[in-house]
Design a protein around this motif. Structure first.
Motif, short mmCIF file in Angstrom:
data_model
loop_
_atom_site.label_atom_id
_atom_site.label_comp_id
_atom_site.label_asym_id
_atom_site.label_seq_id
_atom_site.Cartn_x
_atom_site.Cartn_y
_atom_site.Cartn_z
N THR A 104 -75.73 -43.36 89.72
CA THR A 104 -75.07 -44.50 89.00
C THR A 104 -75.34 -45.74 88.55
O THR A 104 -75.99 -46.17 88.71
N ASP A 105 -75.05 -45.89 86.91
CA ASP A 105 -75.33 -48.26 87.08
C ASP A 105 -74.35 -48.45 87.79
O ASP A 105 -74.99 -49.37 88.03
N THR A 106 -73.47 -47.97 88.75
CA THR A 106 -72.93 -49.19 89.19
C THR A 106 -72.30 -47.92 90.63
O THR A 106 -72.38 -46.65 90.62
N ASP A 107 -71.55 -48.91 90.82
CA ASP A 107 -71.04 -47.81 92.48
C ASP A 107 -69.87 -48.49 93.08
O ASP A 107 -69.28 -48.47 93.16
N THR A 108 -68.91 -47.52 92.33
CA THR A 108 -67.17 -47.94 91.97
C THR A 108 -67.25 -46.38 92.72
O THR A 108 -67.88 -45.34 92.72
#
Length: 329
Positions: free
Chosen positions: A240-244
């Motif tokens: 994923t692009d970020t880790d939220t």
């Protein structure tokens, strides 16, 4: 003339949705979800009391599991011939809400993926020694690609082997992890088994060390041998692009669409997440393999060498926190 509002779900339709959700894969087969039906809205809830503090200390795997369940829920709604809208929720209890709309025929693709739900298996054993054709591998990987989520075949298998070998040795010697795994290793399986946990006979030392869950007696081949075994498998990394929280959920949605696509093509698979919870492992993995984002799961798949039995499932009534809905079974 004002158009009629979408019809509320019947008890039979609620049961149809619950059965699809109940078949989703989950960390240690913990089934960490519940449903709440409010007219034409269905909330996917986090089922508390099933935390795995050593396997999943940050709750990422639970959200991945709920993402897989959300995919099954949406496919079931569309197979009922209804349109729907999915909204991720930033709530401690409510993972997502599916708003059911007016009649709309399911696409052929959604219909095929829905029918793969009941056939999907967690195959933690070795695969048949035959590589999946390139065209099929491309289709499986492309099934989950969406904005913010990437599905890639890993390169640098020598580096992957080095990292997985290290992780296996760490987990093998982690007494807390081993105690927790023992608690979640069930001793029953089969078409009519009720409950949760991983069936004992679903585990096998013949598979990749981390594919069968790491136990104290799990053998660890040297890095060269392990790299060769990895090369004989079909592997995908979901990034994923970020880790939220939303990324973890989206990764689970993607992973299930990939898995169901593989199932529809007569393939079986299993998911590797245990090493990704070790300190610094994901950063090393992303760097060494030049991944396009944050790794959330590794998916291994292939043709089954032996059939895999379905894992046990909780009774459907347990999926409704506000009490049984029509005596679902």
């Amino acid at each position: 003339m004002t158009a009629a509002a979408p019809a509320a779900l019947t008890t039979e339709q609620i049961g149809f949705l619950a059965r699809a959700v109940s078949r989703a894969p989950s960390v240690h087969n913990s089934q960490p979800w519940q449903l709440r039906v409010r007219g034409t809205e269905v909330d996917l809830l986090m089922r508390h009391g099933v935390e795995l503090r050593r396997q999943d200390p940050f709750g990422r795997d639970r959200l991945l599991s709920c993402g897989a369940a959300l995919t099954d829920l949406e496919l079931a709604v569309r197979t009922l011939g209804r349109d729907c809208h999915v909204e991720y929720r930033d709530d401690e209890d409510v993972v997502a809400t599916v708003t059911i709309g007016r009649p709309h025929p399911a696409s052929a693709r959604d219909f095929a993926l829905y029918h793969a739900i009941a056939r999907r298996r967690s195959h933690r054993r070795a695969f048949f020694h035959s590589r999946v054709p390139e065209g099929v591998r491309t289709a499986v990987a492309a099934a989950g690609e969406t904005t913010g989520v990437h599905v890639v075949e890993p390169g640098r298998l020598d580096k992957l082997a080095e990292l997985l070998g290290f992780a296996t040795r760490v987990l093998r010697d982690d007494r807390g992890y081993q105690r927790e795994l023992e608690l979640w290793t069930a001793h029953t399986h089969g078409w009519n088994a009720i409950g949760d946990g991983v069936p004992e006979d679903a585990l096998s030392p013949e598979a990749l060390p981390v594919a069968g869950l790491v136990r104290t007696a799990t053998p660890v081949p040297d890095d060269v041998v392990l790299a060769g075994r990895l090369a004989a498998e079909n592997l995908l990394v979901v990034c994923t692009d970020t880790d939220t929280r939303a990324d973890h959920l989206a990764a689970g949605v993607t992973l299930q669409r990939v898995w169901l696509t593989a199932t529809a093509k007569a393939l079986v698979g299993s998911v590797i997440t245990q090493p990704l919870h070790l300190t610094g492992f994901r950063a090393r993995l992303a760097s060494e393999l030049a991944l396009p984002g944050v790794p959330q799961a590794i998916f291994r798949y292939g043709y089954p060498a032996v059939p895999a039995a379905p894992s046990p499932r909780l009774a459907l009534d347990e999926m409704f926190p506000e009490g049984p809905t029509g005596g679902l079974r």
